[in-house]
Design an enzyme around this catalytic site. Structure first.
Site, PDB file in Angstrom:
ATOM      1  N   CYS A 144     -10.425  -4.764  -0.296  1.00 19.59           N
ATOM      2  CA  CYS A 144     -11.529  -3.806  -0.264  1.00 19.59           C
ATOM      3  C   CYS A 144     -12.357  -3.933  -1.548  1.00 19.59           C
ATOM      4  O   CYS A 144     -11.949  -4.586  -2.520  1.00 19.59           O
ATOM      5  CB  CYS A 144     -11.003  -2.383  -0.099  1.00 19.59           C
ATOM      6  SG  CYS A 144     -10.308  -1.678  -1.609  1.00 19.59           S
ATOM      7  N   ASN A 183       0.831  -1.197   0.000  1.00 25.63           N
ATOM      8  CA  ASN A 183       0.000   0.000   0.000  1.00 25.63           C
ATOM      9  C   ASN A 183       0.867   1.250   0.000  1.00 25.63           C
ATOM     10  O   ASN A 183       1.966   1.274   0.580  1.00 25.63           O
ATOM     11  CB  ASN A 183      -1.022   0.001   1.144  1.00 25.63           C
ATOM     12  CG  ASN A 183      -0.444  -0.199   2.518  1.00 25.63           C
ATOM     13  OD1 ASN A 183       0.590  -0.825   2.696  1.00 25.63           O
ATOM     14  ND2 ASN A 183      -1.127   0.323   3.524  1.00 25.63           N
ATOM     15  N   ILE A 184       0.374   2.256  -0.689  1.00 29.46           N
ATOM     16  CA  ILE A 184       1.087   3.529  -0.830  1.00 29.46           C
ATOM     17  C   ILE A 184       0.107   4.643  -0.460  1.00 29.46           C
ATOM     18  O   ILE A 184      -0.863   4.888  -1.185  1.00 29.46           O
ATOM     19  CB  ILE A 184       1.610   3.719  -2.273  1.00 29.46           C
ATOM     20  CG1 ILE A 184       2.501   2.533  -2.688  1.00 29.46           C
ATOM     21  CG2 ILE A 184       2.370   5.045  -2.382  1.00 29.46           C
ATOM     22  CD1 ILE A 184       2.900   2.531  -4.158  1.00 29.46           C
ATOM     23  N   GLU A 185       0.342   5.244   0.700  1.00 29.15           N
ATOM     24  CA  GLU A 185      -0.580   6.262   1.198  1.00 29.15           C
ATOM     25  C   GLU A 185      -0.150   7.654   0.748  1.00 29.15           C
ATOM     26  O   GLU A 185       0.928   7.840   0.175  1.00 29.15           O
ATOM     27  CB  GLU A 185      -0.664   6.160   2.731  1.00 29.15           C
ATOM     28  CG  GLU A 185      -1.225   4.810   3.148  1.00 29.15           C
ATOM     29  CD  GLU A 185      -1.511   4.672   4.630  1.00 29.15           C
ATOM     30  OE1 GLU A 185      -1.011   5.484   5.435  1.00 29.15           O
ATOM     31  OE2 GLU A 185      -2.265   3.735   4.972  1.00 29.15           O
ATOM     32  N   GLU A 231      -3.016  -4.519  -3.290  1.00 29.59           N
ATOM     33  CA  GLU A 231      -3.516  -5.397  -4.357  1.00 29.59           C
ATOM     34  C   GLU A 231      -3.513  -4.689  -5.703  1.00 29.59           C
ATOM     35  O   GLU A 231      -3.147  -5.255  -6.728  1.00 29.59           O
ATOM     36  CB  GLU A 231      -4.951  -5.851  -4.050  1.00 29.59           C
ATOM     37  CG  GLU A 231      -5.093  -6.672  -2.792  1.00 29.59           C
ATOM     38  CD  GLU A 231      -5.433  -5.816  -1.576  1.00 29.59           C
ATOM     39  OE1 GLU A 231      -4.825  -4.744  -1.385  1.00 29.59           O
ATOM     40  OE2 GLU A 231      -6.302  -6.237  -0.798  1.00 29.59           O
ATOM     41  N   CYS A 265     -10.664  -2.910  -4.860  1.00 26.43           N
ATOM     42  CA  CYS A 265      -9.694  -3.891  -5.367  1.00 26.43           C
ATOM     43  C   CYS A 265     -10.406  -5.100  -5.961  1.00 26.43           C
ATOM     44  O   CYS A 265      -9.949  -5.669  -6.956  1.00 26.43           O
ATOM     45  CB  CYS A 265      -8.735  -4.315  -4.263  1.00 26.43           C
ATOM     46  SG  CYS A 265      -7.580  -2.998  -3.819  1.00 26.43           S
ATOM     47  N   CYS A 296      -4.147   0.732  -2.597  1.00 27.74           N
ATOM     48  CA  CYS A 296      -3.989  -0.532  -1.871  1.00 27.74           C
ATOM     49  C   CYS A 296      -2.911  -1.407  -2.514  1.00 27.74           C
ATOM     50  O   CYS A 296      -2.647  -1.320  -3.723  1.00 27.74           O
ATOM     51  CB  CYS A 296      -5.287  -1.326  -1.878  1.00 27.74           C
ATOM     52  SG  CYS A 296      -6.630  -0.570  -0.979  1.00 27.74           S
TER      53      CYS A 296
HETATM   54  N1  THU Z   1      -5.306  -1.490   2.347  1.00 30.53           N
HETATM   55  C1  THU Z   1      -4.720  -2.311   1.422  1.00 30.53           C
HETATM   56  O1  THU Z   1      -3.623  -2.027   0.937  1.00 30.53           O
HETATM   57  N2  THU Z   1      -5.368  -3.428   1.051  1.00 30.53           N
HETATM   58  C2  THU Z   1      -6.528  -3.889   1.618  1.00 30.53           C
HETATM   59  O2  THU Z   1      -7.005  -4.950   1.261  1.00 30.53           O
HETATM   60  C3  THU Z   1      -7.205  -3.085   2.641  1.00 30.53           C
HETATM   61  C4  THU Z   1      -6.618  -1.742   2.906  1.00 30.53           C
HETATM   62  C5  THU Z   1      -4.580  -0.309   2.808  1.00 30.53           C
HETATM   63  C6  THU Z   1      -5.113   1.026   2.400  1.00 30.53           C
HETATM   64  C7  THU Z   1      -4.558   1.915   3.512  1.00 30.53           C
HETATM   65  O3  THU Z   1      -3.229   2.281   3.179  1.00 30.53           O
HETATM   66  C8  THU Z   1      -4.502   1.019   4.717  1.00 30.53           C
HETATM   67  O4  THU Z   1      -4.572  -0.306   4.227  1.00 30.53           O
HETATM   68  C9  THU Z   1      -5.592   1.264   5.739  1.00 30.53           C
HETATM   69  O5  THU Z   1      -6.829   1.231   5.125  1.00 30.53           O
END
Ligand code: THU
Length: 140
Positions: free
Chosen positions: A88, A44-46, A57, A91, A55
């Site tokens: 989510c 994940n890259i925020e 995925e 995804c 996300c």
């Molecule tokens: N996130 C994912 O990368 N994949 C998931 O299946 C659920 C959520 C990430 C998004 C965000 O960076 C963090 O998890 C919290 O929601």
């Protein structure tokens, strides 16, 4: 290590180490494998503008697609938690674009997993049945 599922989950766990998650601190890793056995990973890259976060995925999927891949066997995802990490809704829809039979291995920190197909995870997938262009304010 010759169990392919175990390998896919280990790739996802390794990708998780690259997570950029300074806001949620929730680190996620994913690994997708093509039908002919190539792996692509993602984390994940925020972003400070939270809704721009991507996300793990989708990062893995988009890396693969941008590498020319279209046929996928399975994806694994892990958040290194006791709970199985499930993808989510966004995804699920992104994966469905490339096949409802892709297997999704949802893993926990111990490497245990649940597995479901994309179709099982997203039964009423959105499909684009391109309509004729209607004028504004008309639905017919
Ligand atoms: N996130 C994912 O990368 N994949 C998931 O299946 C659920 C959520 C990430 C998004 C965000 O960076 C963090 O998890 C919290 O929601």
């Amino acid at each position: 290590m010759n169990n392919p599922v175990e390998k896919l989950i280990k790739e996802a766990a390794a990708a998780r180490d690259m997570a950029y998650a300074p806001y949620s601190k929730f680190r996620v890793g994913a690994a997708i494998i093509t039908r002919d056995g190539r792996y692509y990973t993602g984390c994940n890259i925020e972003n400070a503008s939270y809704s721009l976060t991507c996300c793990a995925e989708r990062v893995a999927l988009f890396k693969a697609v941008s590498g020319g891949e279209r046929d996928f066997e399975a994806i694994a995802v892990t958040a290194g938690t006791e709970e199985y990490c499930t993808p989510c809704g966004a995804c699920r829809q992104a994966l469905a674009e490339f096949g409802s039979e892709i297997k999704v291995f949802m893993s926990n920190k111990h490497g245990d997993y649940l597995v479901r197909t994309v179709a099982e995870l997203l039964p009423a997938v959105f499909k684009l049945d391109t309509p004729d262009q209607a004028p504004a304010n008309q639905n017919t």
